[in-house]
Design an enzyme around this catalytic site. Structure first.
Site, PDB file in Angstrom:
ATOM      1  N   THR A   6       8.684  -8.702  -3.368  1.00  0.00           N
ATOM      2  CA  THR A   6       7.552  -9.455  -3.194  1.00  0.00           C
ATOM      3  C   THR A   6       6.835  -9.117  -4.617  1.00  0.00           C
ATOM      4  OG1 THR A   6       7.452  -8.704  -1.036  1.00  0.00           O
ATOM      5  CG2 THR A   6       5.344  -9.621  -2.043  1.00  0.00           C
ATOM      6  N   ARG A  47      11.659  -2.832  -7.146  1.00  0.00           N
ATOM      7  CA  ARG A  47      11.298  -1.499  -6.679  1.00  0.00           C
ATOM      8  C   ARG A  47      12.491  -0.809  -5.918  1.00  0.00           C
ATOM      9  NH1 ARG A  47       5.464  -2.187  -4.099  1.00  0.00           N
ATOM     10  NH2 ARG A  47       4.802  -3.316  -5.877  1.00  0.00           N
ATOM     11  N   SER A  50       3.328   0.222  -7.793  1.00  0.00           N
ATOM     12  CA  SER A  50       1.955   0.093  -7.172  1.00  0.00           C
ATOM     13  C   SER A  50       1.559   1.293  -6.208  1.00  0.00           C
ATOM     14  CB  SER A  50       2.221  -1.383  -6.039  1.00  0.00           C
ATOM     15  OG  SER A  50       0.936  -1.714  -5.429  1.00  0.00           O
ATOM     16  N   HIS A  51       1.411   0.883  -5.124  1.00  0.00           N
ATOM     17  CA  HIS A  51       0.671   1.834  -4.060  1.00  0.00           C
ATOM     18  C   HIS A  51       1.762   3.019  -3.653  1.00  0.00           C
ATOM     19  CE1 HIS A  51       2.147  -1.593  -2.088  1.00  0.00           C
ATOM     20  NE2 HIS A  51       2.401  -0.879  -1.104  1.00  0.00           N
ATOM     21  N   ASP A  73      -5.736   1.561  -6.268  1.00  0.00           N
ATOM     22  CA  ASP A  73      -4.180   1.929  -5.911  1.00  0.00           C
ATOM     23  C   ASP A  73      -3.417   2.393  -7.341  1.00  0.00           C
ATOM     24  OD1 ASP A  73      -3.856  -0.485  -7.018  1.00  0.00           O
ATOM     25  OD2 ASP A  73      -1.508  -0.801  -5.927  1.00  0.00           O
ATOM     26  N   ASP A  94      -1.433   1.241  -9.454  1.00  0.00           N
ATOM     27  CA  ASP A  94      -1.526   0.537 -10.754  1.00  0.00           C
ATOM     28  C   ASP A  94      -2.957  -0.320 -10.869  1.00  0.00           C
ATOM     29  OD1 ASP A  94      -0.697  -1.194  -8.457  1.00  0.00           O
ATOM     30  OD2 ASP A  94       0.342  -2.740  -9.556  1.00  0.00           O
ATOM     31  N   ASP A 139      -4.375  -2.709  -8.881  1.00  0.00           N
ATOM     32  CA  ASP A 139      -4.751  -4.038  -8.467  1.00  0.00           C
ATOM     33  C   ASP A 139      -5.289  -4.116  -7.198  1.00  0.00           C
ATOM     34  OD1 ASP A 139      -2.285  -3.404  -7.370  1.00  0.00           O
ATOM     35  OD2 ASP A 139      -1.259  -5.344  -7.802  1.00  0.00           O
ATOM     36  N   ARG A 140      -5.314  -2.947  -6.395  1.00  0.00           N
ATOM     37  CA  ARG A 140      -5.765  -3.018  -5.011  1.00  0.00           C
ATOM     38  C   ARG A 140      -7.229  -2.446  -4.998  1.00  0.00           C
ATOM     39  NH1 ARG A 140      -1.074  -1.909  -0.338  1.00  0.00           N
ATOM     40  NH2 ARG A 140       0.367  -3.681  -1.307  1.00  0.00           N
ATOM     41  N   THR A 182       2.857 -14.438   1.401  1.00  0.00           N
ATOM     42  CA  THR A 182       2.459 -13.022   0.699  1.00  0.00           C
ATOM     43  C   THR A 182       3.191 -12.935  -0.726  1.00  0.00           C
ATOM     44  OG1 THR A 182       2.563 -12.322   3.089  1.00  0.00           O
ATOM     45  CG2 THR A 182       2.834 -10.599   1.036  1.00  0.00           C
ATOM     46  N   GLU A 194      -5.577 -11.128  -0.499  1.00  0.00           N
ATOM     47  CA  GLU A 194      -4.820 -10.662   0.571  1.00  0.00           C
ATOM     48  C   GLU A 194      -5.236  -9.560   1.693  1.00  0.00           C
ATOM     49  OE1 GLU A 194      -0.393 -11.152  -0.380  1.00  0.00           O
ATOM     50  OE2 GLU A 194      -1.096 -10.103  -2.264  1.00  0.00           O
ATOM     51  N   GLU A 195      -4.545  -9.551   2.834  1.00  0.00           N
ATOM     52  CA  GLU A 195      -5.136  -8.367   3.544  1.00  0.00           C
ATOM     53  C   GLU A 195      -4.679  -7.080   3.311  1.00  0.00           C
ATOM     54  OE1 GLU A 195      -2.696  -6.724   5.131  1.00  0.00           O
ATOM     55  OE2 GLU A 195      -1.272  -8.238   4.196  1.00  0.00           O
ATOM     56  N   SER A 196      -3.863  -7.022   2.202  1.00  0.00           N
ATOM     57  CA  SER A 196      -3.322  -5.797   1.808  1.00  0.00           C
ATOM     58  C   SER A 196      -4.078  -5.222   0.716  1.00  0.00           C
ATOM     59  CB  SER A 196      -1.902  -5.761   1.211  1.00  0.00           C
ATOM     60  OG  SER A 196      -1.714  -7.003   0.461  1.00  0.00           O
ATOM     61  N   LYS A 256      -4.162  -9.591  -8.946  1.00  0.00           N
ATOM     62  CA  LYS A 256      -5.082  -9.089  -8.302  1.00  0.00           C
ATOM     63  C   LYS A 256      -5.739  -7.974  -8.892  1.00  0.00           C
ATOM     64  CE  LYS A 256      -2.147  -6.399  -4.962  1.00  0.00           C
ATOM     65  NZ  LYS A 256      -0.910  -6.876  -4.313  1.00  0.00           N
ATOM     66  N   ARG A 312       5.758  -5.684   9.736  1.00  0.00           N
ATOM     67  CA  ARG A 312       4.546  -5.643   9.757  1.00  0.00           C
ATOM     68  C   ARG A 312       3.904  -6.656  10.693  1.00  0.00           C
ATOM     69  NH1 ARG A 312       3.520  -2.842   4.986  1.00  0.00           N
ATOM     70  NH2 ARG A 312       4.426  -3.498   3.162  1.00  0.00           N
TER      71      ARG A 312
HETATM   72  C1  G1P Z   1       2.896  -5.961   0.143  1.00  0.00           C
HETATM   73  C2  G1P Z   1       1.779  -6.722   0.631  1.00  0.00           C
HETATM   74  C3  G1P Z   1       1.315  -8.027  -0.195  1.00  0.00           C
HETATM   75  C4  G1P Z   1       1.290  -7.522  -1.485  1.00  0.00           C
HETATM   76  C5  G1P Z   1       2.549  -6.742  -2.087  1.00  0.00           C
HETATM   77  C6  G1P Z   1       2.464  -6.187  -3.443  1.00  0.00           C
HETATM   78  O1  G1P Z   1       3.999  -6.646   0.376  1.00  0.00           O
HETATM   79  O2  G1P Z   1       1.780  -6.998   2.075  1.00  0.00           O
HETATM   80  O3  G1P Z   1       0.278  -8.679   0.399  1.00  0.00           O
HETATM   81  O4  G1P Z   1       1.437  -8.728  -2.482  1.00  0.00           O
HETATM   82  O5  G1P Z   1       2.693  -5.679  -1.226  1.00  0.00           O
HETATM   83  O6  G1P Z   1       1.165  -5.323  -3.714  1.00  0.00           O
HETATM   84  P1  G1P Z   1       5.146  -6.668   1.442  1.00  0.00           P
HETATM   85  O7  G1P Z   1       5.527  -5.261   1.558  1.00  0.00           O
HETATM   86  O8  G1P Z   1       4.326  -7.003   2.486  1.00  0.00           O
HETATM   87  O9  G1P Z   1       6.124  -7.631   0.997  1.00  0.00           O
HETATM   88 ZN    ZN Z   2      -0.709  -2.352  -6.880  1.00  0.00          ZN
END
Ligand code: G1P
Ligand code: ZN
Length: 545
Positions: free
Chosen positions: A20, A24, A115-116, A279, A281, A283-284, A346, A365-367, A378, A498
């Site tokens: 996504t 990673r 990221s997170h 978060d 990096d 972006d959240r 997503t 995004e909801e995340s 973001k 999810r």
């Molecule tokens: C998750 C979030 C998605 C976001 C991505 C990167 O991806 O659900 O909205 O863009 O992290 O931060 P997922 O693990 O669901 O594929």
């Molecule tokens: Zn991030």
């Protein structure tokens, strides 16, 4: 000079497939000899080489960030890059990297981040490539990178000492100029152009109190500069402000689970007016008012409804876009404003074309991701500043703004349930079973709810016509409730299921209900449709946000 450049043989590594948001893996996977090198060379090859090009480089400061950055610099030099623009200390938040790529007209950039996800030798690491528009590489590019990782046989690297990334200015690595820049300055200037800093400053001067939790990650220096230095928030407003390689041992994920201290503060007697977190990096974002948590889906809707308070958006919005699992709250605002609303798969990369084409101004995004056309990622602090601008302009507390919003548009009760590290075969079996049931679902009753429609979301990009299939199972009920099932594309262990749950309550309904209660029938229907317990062996989600 050329005698310092080596061509080193390597075998391809399995599984260097960007998900996504880039590649990673466990940090130790990245630490294997030649692993970073093989992936970096694959990026370079897939984009037609980097000879004569300019790239931006930086990351979120997690363990191995500095080592990977040095390798990439030596490889960029060996591959003939003209210039590498690097954040001091190899740090750059993801939105700041996006901004630098755009502002400097670079050919792209490499961002080092998971990221997170937690950081450390036994935790996670990541690498992603962003294109010249500053956004995550499109699927065409990530597919090409993956294809290259499967056939790569050698990489090019220069023999050299580490570049001193602690000092601002230019140095040379062979013929490549390495330019070390202040990671904050350009980004902070961009924010000052978008928002009414004078209004926010005067709100802080009148005693408005906030807390920003940088979660020991990259936004610390950005938030200090913007909130405390430029906007006059009280010293100490930004907490956990020093980026640490292991983020202090936690998950730098701004949600009610991982930032529970901040939630407790805001629900307690000594809550300031406003709180936010970002978060790993940057972006959240998470947004809280005194006594209230704003879901990311609602935050997007509120920002869309109120954006014109900020000078950068005073002309109005072209349109809004949200990822499919995000609640439909933003669509309701778009309908009222008479602007287009888009529903994308997503991942931020799907917003890029819409933003580049000028079709949308805000996306989310909801995340916990919200952003706009100011960069192509973001942007956590951007969302916080837009909220501050709106609070300053409306001179109302967060809870009053939410109450008003729901009275106008109705409330979309929302929750996401995550089942983590589920054996991959079991998670796939659950999704495959649902896929097989899709055509039979309409008309079936699950508890109180009857299915109206069900599908596996597929997206046709309205700008370039590219098609992305199998993006998540959507089950829509006759009362406009919805459940979505999809597997995460960012996990590093097994599969993460999810389950996204939402229920609309119209403008005159009871908006004060507890979200879990309001969602009760949807949660029960999700279990009945998907047999989550049986497939996962779990009787409750690991994380609920
Ligand atoms: C998750 C979030 C998605 C976001 C991505 C990167 O991806 O659900 O909205 O863009 O992290 O931060 P997922 O693990 O669901 O594929
Ligand atoms: Zn991030």
């Amino acid at each position: 000079m050329t005698d310092r450049i080596h061509t080193v043989p390597t075998e391809p590594f399995d599984g260097q497939k960007p998900g996504t948001s880039g590649l990673r893996k466990k940090t130790r996977v990245f630490m294997q000899p030649r692993y970073v090198e093989a992936f970096t060379q694959s990026i370079f090859d897939a984009i037609g080489g980097v000879a004569g090009k300019t790239l931006v480089l930086g990351g979120d400061g997690r363990y191995f960030n500095d080592r990977a950055a040095q390798v990439i610099l030596r490889m960029a030099a060996a591959n003939g890059a003209a210039r590498m623009i690097v954040g001091q200390g190899a740090l750059l938040s993801t939105p700041a990297a996006s901004n630098l790529i755009r502002r400097r007209g670079a050919d792209g950039g490499i961002i080092l981040s998971a990221s997170h996800n937690p950081g450390g030798e036994d935790e996670d690491f990541g690498m992603k490539f962003n294109g010249p528009n500053g956004g995550p590489a499109s699927e065409t590019v990530t597919d090409a990178i993956f294809e290259r990782t499967r056939t790569i046989r050698e990489y090019r690297i220069m023999d050299a000492q580490d570049v001193d990334l602690s000092r601002l200015g230019e140095v040379r690595l062979g013929d490549t100029v390495v330019e070390v820049v202040d990671p904050v300055a350009d980004y902070a200037d961009l924010m000052a152009q978008l928002f009414d800093f004078a209004a926010i400053r005067s709100m802080f001067a009148r005693g408005f109190a906030m807390r920003f939790d940088a979660m020991h990650a990259v936004t610390g220096p950005y938030a200090r500069e913007l909130l405390e230095n430029r906007l006059g928030a009280a010293p100490g407003t930004v907490v956990n402000a020093t980026p640490l390689p292991d983020f202090g041992g936690g998950h730098p994920d701004p949600n009610p689970v991982w930032a529970s201290d901040l939630v407790d503060l805001m629900m307690g007697p000594n809550a300031p007016d406003f709180a936010a977190a970002s978060d790993g990096d940057g972006d959240r974002n998470m947004i809280l008012g005194r006594g209230i948590y704003v879901t990311p889906s609602d935050s997007l809707a509120v920002l869309a409804a109120n954006a014109t308070h900020a000078p950068g958006y005073a002309r109005g919005l072209a349109g809004v876009a949200r990822s499919m699992p995000t609640s439909r709250a933003a669509d309701r605002v778009a309908a009222a404003l008479g602007i287009e609303a888009y529903e994308t798969p997503t991942g931020w990369k799907f917003f890029g074309n819409l933003l580049d084409a000028g079709r949308v101004t805000l996306c989310g995004e909801e995340s916990a991701g919200t952003g706009s056309d100011h960069v192509r990622e973001k942007d956590g602090l951007w969302a916080v500043l837009l909220w501050l601008n709106i609070l300053a302009a409306r001179d109302q507390p967060v809870d009053a703004i939410m109450t008003d919003h729901w009275a106008r548009f109705g409330r979309d009760f929302y929750s996401r349930h995550d089942y983590e590290a589920v054996p991959t075969e079991r998670a796939n079996a659950l999704i495959d079973r649902l896929r097989g049931m899709l055509e039979f679902l309409p008309g079936q009753k699950f508890g109180e709810l009857t299915v109206a429609q069900a599908d596996d979301f597929s997206y046709v990009d309205p700008v370039d016509g590219s098609v992305s299939q199998r993006q998540g199972i959507r089950v829509l009920f006759t009362d406009d409730s919805r459940v979505v099932f999809r597997l995460s594309g960012t996990g590093t262990e097994g599969a993460t299921l999810r389950v996204y749950l939402e229920r609309h309550a119209g403008p005159h309904a009871d908006h004060a209900q507890d979200p879990d209660q309001a969602l009760g029938p949807v949660i029960a229907a999700a279990e009945a449709v998907a047999q989550i317990r049986e497939h996962t062996g779990r009787d409750r989600p690991d994380v609920t946000t």
